[in-house]
Scaffold this motif. Structure first.
Motif, PDB file in Angstrom:
ATOM      1  N   PHE A  43       0.944  -1.104   0.023  1.00 58.17           N
ATOM      2  CA  PHE A  43      -0.072  -0.092   0.024  1.00 58.17           C
ATOM      3  C   PHE A  43       0.894   1.390   0.120  1.00 58.17           C
ATOM      4  CE2 PHE A  43      -3.062  -2.946   1.523  1.00 58.17           C
ATOM      5  CZ  PHE A  43      -4.505  -2.457   1.068  1.00 58.17           C
ATOM      6  N   GLY A  44       1.992   1.433   0.777  1.00 56.28           N
ATOM      7  CA  GLY A  44       2.972   2.367   0.880  1.00 56.28           C
ATOM      8  C   GLY A  44       3.584   2.676  -0.477  1.00 56.28           C
ATOM      9  N   LEU A  45       3.790   1.978  -0.988  1.00 59.53           N
ATOM     10  CA  LEU A  45       4.924   1.940  -2.421  1.00 59.53           C
ATOM     11  C   LEU A  45       3.645   2.451  -3.452  1.00 59.53           C
ATOM     12  CD1 LEU A  45       7.367  -1.039  -2.161  1.00 59.53           C
ATOM     13  CD2 LEU A  45       7.655   1.532  -1.726  1.00 59.53           C
ATOM     14  N   SER A  48       2.853   6.042  -2.762  1.00 59.23           N
ATOM     15  CA  SER A  48       4.207   6.905  -3.254  1.00 59.23           C
ATOM     16  C   SER A  48       4.196   6.923  -4.707  1.00 59.23           C
ATOM     17  CB  SER A  48       5.273   6.431  -2.556  1.00 59.23           C
ATOM     18  OG  SER A  48       5.448   6.436  -1.216  1.00 59.23           O
ATOM     19  N   LEU A  49       4.129   5.747  -5.336  1.00 64.95           N
ATOM     20  CA  LEU A  49       4.444   5.966  -6.836  1.00 64.95           C
ATOM     21  C   LEU A  49       3.373   6.702  -7.470  1.00 64.95           C
ATOM     22  CD1 LEU A  49       5.935   2.533  -7.584  1.00 64.95           C
ATOM     23  CD2 LEU A  49       6.983   4.701  -7.581  1.00 64.95           C
ATOM     24  N   ILE A  50       2.052   6.411  -6.901  1.00 66.40           N
ATOM     25  CA  ILE A  50       0.839   7.010  -7.772  1.00 66.40           C
ATOM     26  C   ILE A  50       1.006   8.707  -7.445  1.00 66.40           C
ATOM     27  CG2 ILE A  50      -1.897   7.261  -7.420  1.00 66.40           C
ATOM     28  CD1 ILE A  50      -2.003   4.406  -7.190  1.00 66.40           C
ATOM     29  N   GLU A  51       1.347   8.971  -6.306  1.00 65.16           N
ATOM     30  CA  GLU A  51       1.447  10.296  -5.869  1.00 65.16           C
ATOM     31  C   GLU A  51       2.510  11.194  -6.752  1.00 65.16           C
ATOM     32  OE1 GLU A  51       2.452  13.318  -2.052  1.00 65.16           O
ATOM     33  OE2 GLU A  51       2.086  10.903  -1.691  1.00 65.16           O
ATOM     34  N   GLU A  52       3.695  10.358  -6.904  1.00 65.20           N
ATOM     35  CA  GLU A  52       4.741  10.933  -7.806  1.00 65.20           C
ATOM     36  C   GLU A  52       4.447  10.943  -9.363  1.00 65.20           C
ATOM     37  OE1 GLU A  52       8.384  12.075  -9.082  1.00 65.20           O
ATOM     38  OE2 GLU A  52       7.578  11.853  -7.090  1.00 65.20           O
ATOM     39  N   ILE A 276      -2.377  10.058 -17.803  1.00 61.14           N
ATOM     40  CA  ILE A 276      -1.724   9.461 -16.823  1.00 61.14           C
ATOM     41  C   ILE A 276      -2.576   8.267 -16.217  1.00 61.14           C
ATOM     42  CG2 ILE A 276      -2.818  11.227 -15.016  1.00 61.14           C
ATOM     43  CD1 ILE A 276       0.823   9.531 -14.834  1.00 61.14           C
ATOM     44  N   SER A 277      -3.692   8.336 -16.514  1.00 60.98           N
ATOM     45  CA  SER A 277      -4.815   7.337 -16.023  1.00 60.98           C
ATOM     46  C   SER A 277      -4.214   5.934 -16.457  1.00 60.98           C
ATOM     47  CB  SER A 277      -6.488   7.706 -16.210  1.00 60.98           C
ATOM     48  OG  SER A 277      -6.445   7.717 -17.760  1.00 60.98           O
ATOM     49  N   GLU A 278      -3.953   6.079 -17.753  1.00 58.64           N
ATOM     50  CA  GLU A 278      -3.511   4.792 -18.376  1.00 58.64           C
ATOM     51  C   GLU A 278      -2.406   3.790 -17.567  1.00 58.64           C
ATOM     52  OE1 GLU A 278      -2.985   5.925 -22.558  1.00 58.64           O
ATOM     53  OE2 GLU A 278      -4.422   4.612 -23.307  1.00 58.64           O
ATOM     54  N   GLU A 279      -1.500   4.878 -17.320  1.00 57.11           N
ATOM     55  CA  GLU A 279      -0.195   4.508 -16.544  1.00 57.11           C
ATOM     56  C   GLU A 279      -0.732   3.946 -14.984  1.00 57.11           C
ATOM     57  OE1 GLU A 279       3.873   6.460 -14.837  1.00 57.11           O
ATOM     58  OE2 GLU A 279       2.903   7.374 -16.397  1.00 57.11           O
ATOM     59  N   ASN A 284      -1.864   0.296 -10.895  1.00 55.90           N
ATOM     60  CA  ASN A 284      -2.874  -0.354  -9.877  1.00 55.90           C
ATOM     61  C   ASN A 284      -3.091  -1.665  -9.986  1.00 55.90           C
ATOM     62  OD1 ASN A 284      -3.339   1.958  -8.509  1.00 55.90           O
ATOM     63  ND2 ASN A 284      -4.725   2.622  -9.968  1.00 55.90           N
ATOM     64  N   MET A 285      -2.919  -2.288 -11.257  1.00 57.98           N
ATOM     65  CA  MET A 285      -3.129  -3.723 -11.410  1.00 57.98           C
ATOM     66  C   MET A 285      -1.947  -4.514 -11.173  1.00 57.98           C
ATOM     67  SD  MET A 285      -3.628  -5.467 -15.105  1.00 57.98           S
ATOM     68  CE  MET A 285      -4.883  -4.654 -15.470  1.00 57.98           C
ATOM     69  N   PHE A 286      -0.572  -4.045 -11.086  1.00 55.90           N
ATOM     70  CA  PHE A 286       0.485  -4.777 -10.670  1.00 55.90           C
ATOM     71  C   PHE A 286       0.505  -4.685  -9.160  1.00 55.90           C
ATOM     72  CE2 PHE A 286       4.668  -3.828  -8.610  1.00 55.90           C
ATOM     73  CZ  PHE A 286       5.310  -4.979  -9.020  1.00 55.90           C
ATOM     74  N   PHE A 287       0.050  -3.515  -8.466  1.00 46.68           N
ATOM     75  CA  PHE A 287      -0.029  -3.332  -6.980  1.00 46.68           C
ATOM     76  C   PHE A 287      -1.033  -4.257  -6.378  1.00 46.68           C
ATOM     77  CE2 PHE A 287       3.036  -0.046  -7.492  1.00 46.68           C
ATOM     78  CZ  PHE A 287       4.077  -0.212  -6.423  1.00 46.68           C
ATOM     79  N   ASN A 288      -2.074  -4.099  -7.029  1.00 43.31           N
ATOM     80  CA  ASN A 288      -3.110  -4.896  -6.468  1.00 43.31           C
ATOM     81  C   ASN A 288      -2.820  -6.615  -6.519  1.00 43.31           C
ATOM     82  OD1 ASN A 288      -4.902  -2.680  -6.339  1.00 43.31           O
ATOM     83  ND2 ASN A 288      -5.962  -3.192  -8.058  1.00 43.31           N
ATOM     84  N   ALA A 289      -2.210  -6.914  -7.573  1.00 43.76           N
ATOM     85  CA  ALA A 289      -1.504  -8.423  -7.388  1.00 43.76           C
ATOM     86  C   ALA A 289      -0.599  -8.389  -6.351  1.00 43.76           C
ATOM     87  CB  ALA A 289      -1.048  -8.897  -8.717  1.00 43.76           C
TER      88      ALA A 289
END
Length: 433
Positions: A43-45, A48-52, A276-279, A284-289
């Protein structure tokens, strides 16, 4: 048997074996804390990456380049821009054109100071509709008013500095550090168009700086540009010999939920687009997994702790055989007896989750404070360089961990509870309490 009586009996029985219950709860606490802390890294990473990523470009912004139609590449023109503006959920379109250095180059000066920033022709009305932020001043209200980039004052260098720079390199490329002091707001700026070969000024225009843009989201990014009204587009680009094309086109959508649909519609029409929504969708797909995997691994720790719950509840049934027989003799139905033991096991799971959340929060806060300092000391960098959230505990994670802990505890206590309902009354009453 009333529910209140069942709860009272459960609490009384748990108090009888405080040490055993405490050790079982402690094991569940460690399992729950491990689950939460492990998953919180994902969740933290992700946060951070989404915010960045979202700080570099607004979530409602879509970048457009060219249009592909029947195998032909077309530059986006005014008509296409008007068509895009007319699309559903499009708030505004901001077209920008950078005035490049060709046979004639633009030179920016403020008094005796000179700047190497770019001249960008834009639509101020569209910029304002797109929520372009200003750090000072206001948006231009007349043709001779312009906006200056946040670092424009830093790009201004004195004649002495310019002379030193000219001796070392190209006299028209100013790489020296700016030495202008004071605010540029309200100051007059002259944009001169100089012939490369003769050095003669072909034409010049004087503007007043009405506002200063906000600092770029990227710390390393510099904005020393001047933003001029779109009325000067043909004039300025004609002086330098450029084609009348837009170098930067951004469409702004009314809300985030419409970005994906608008992006797909633009692609179907043949436009090359990026949002940016595509990225973020792929991210999100990667982090959900990743989070699902971390929660699965953390759940194993809770399952290990469930062995202790099973042993505790099995011993509880054995020790309370006489009590169970008395309750059955007094008319207690098997479902009430089973419910009491399940309530006890679920209470152990809930307490373990509760204390586990507390410990996880402490570990999470400590990790976010200590890890950046360790990385900074090992790399010799500033602590601010590692502005990353390594652990983030969200309400969803807390609820998920609590549900897993309670569910596992109830599953562990189900078999002992079922065994309690099958206790023979006569055999149980013969035993001493």
């Amino acid at each position: 048997m009333k529910l209140s009586d069942q709860i009272r009996f459960t609490i009384r029985n748990m108090r009888k074996n405080k040490l055993r219950i405490f050790m079982t709860v402690l094991a569940t606490t460690m399992g729950s804390a491990f689950l939460i802390v492990l998953a919180s890294v994902g969740f933290g990473l992700q946060n951070s990456l989404i915010e960045e990523a979202s700080s570099h470009q607004p979530l409602t912004q879509i970048q457009l380049w060219e249009k592909h139609e029947d195998g032909v590449h077309q530059e986006i023109d005014e008509q296409m821009i008007e068509e895009i503006k007319a699309m559903e959920h499009i708030k505004t379109v901001v077209p920008r054109s950078t005035v490049f250095q060709m046979d004639v180059y633009p030179s920016i000066s403020l008094g005796d100071y000179q700047s190497g920033g770019d001249v960008i022709v834009t639509d101020f009305e569209a910029e304002e509709e797109s929520n372009l932020s200003l750090s000072d001043g206001r948006f231009p209200e007349s043709e001779n008013e312009i906006l200056a980039g946040y670092h424009f004052s830093d790009s201004l260098i004195s004649p002495e500095t310019a002379e030193e720079q000219a001796e070392q390199d190209d006299p028209y490329v100013y790489e020296a550090e700016g030495d202008y002091t004071g605010s540029v707001l309200g100051q007059e700026v002259t944009i001169s168009f100089v012939d490369w070969e003769s050095g003669d000024i072909v034409e010049e225009e004087t503007f007043t700086i009405a506002g200063i843009t906000e600092a770029p989201a990227r710390d390393w990014s510099r904005d020393g540009n001047l933003y001029v009204a779109g009325e000067f587009r043909e004039q300025f680009m004609g002086l330098t010999g450029q084609d009348l094309m837009y170098t930067d086109i951004n469409a702004h959508v009314t809300s985030v939920e419409h970005v994906e649909n608008v992006t797909n519609d633009l692609k179907e029409q043949g436009y090359s687009v990026y949002s940016i929504s595509e990225e973020l969708s792929s991210m999100n797909m990667f982090f959900n997994a990743l989070k699902a995997g971390l929660i699965f691994v953390g759940t194993i720790a809770v399952l290990i702790a469930s062995i202790g719950i099973f042993n505790t509840m099995t011993m509880a049934v054995t020790e309370r055989t006489h009590e169970i027989g008395v309750m059955k003799a007094l008319g207690a139905d098997p479902s009430s007896i089973r419910r009491m033991f399940l309530m006890e096991s679920s209470a152990i799971g809930f307490m373990g989750a509760l204390f586990g959340v507390m410990i996880a929060y402490i570990v999470s806060i400590g990790a976010n404070l200590i890890i950046p300092s360790i990385l900074a000391s090992t790399t010799g960098s500033e602590t601010e360089t590692f502005n990353i959230t390594f652990s983030a505990i969200t309400p969803e994670l807390v609820l998920t961990a609590t549900a897993i802990s309670v569910s596992v505890a109830m599953i562990s206590g189900y078999r002992p509870a079922l065994r309690a309902t099958k206790v023979n009354v006569l055999s149980a009453l013969r035993r001493e309490a």
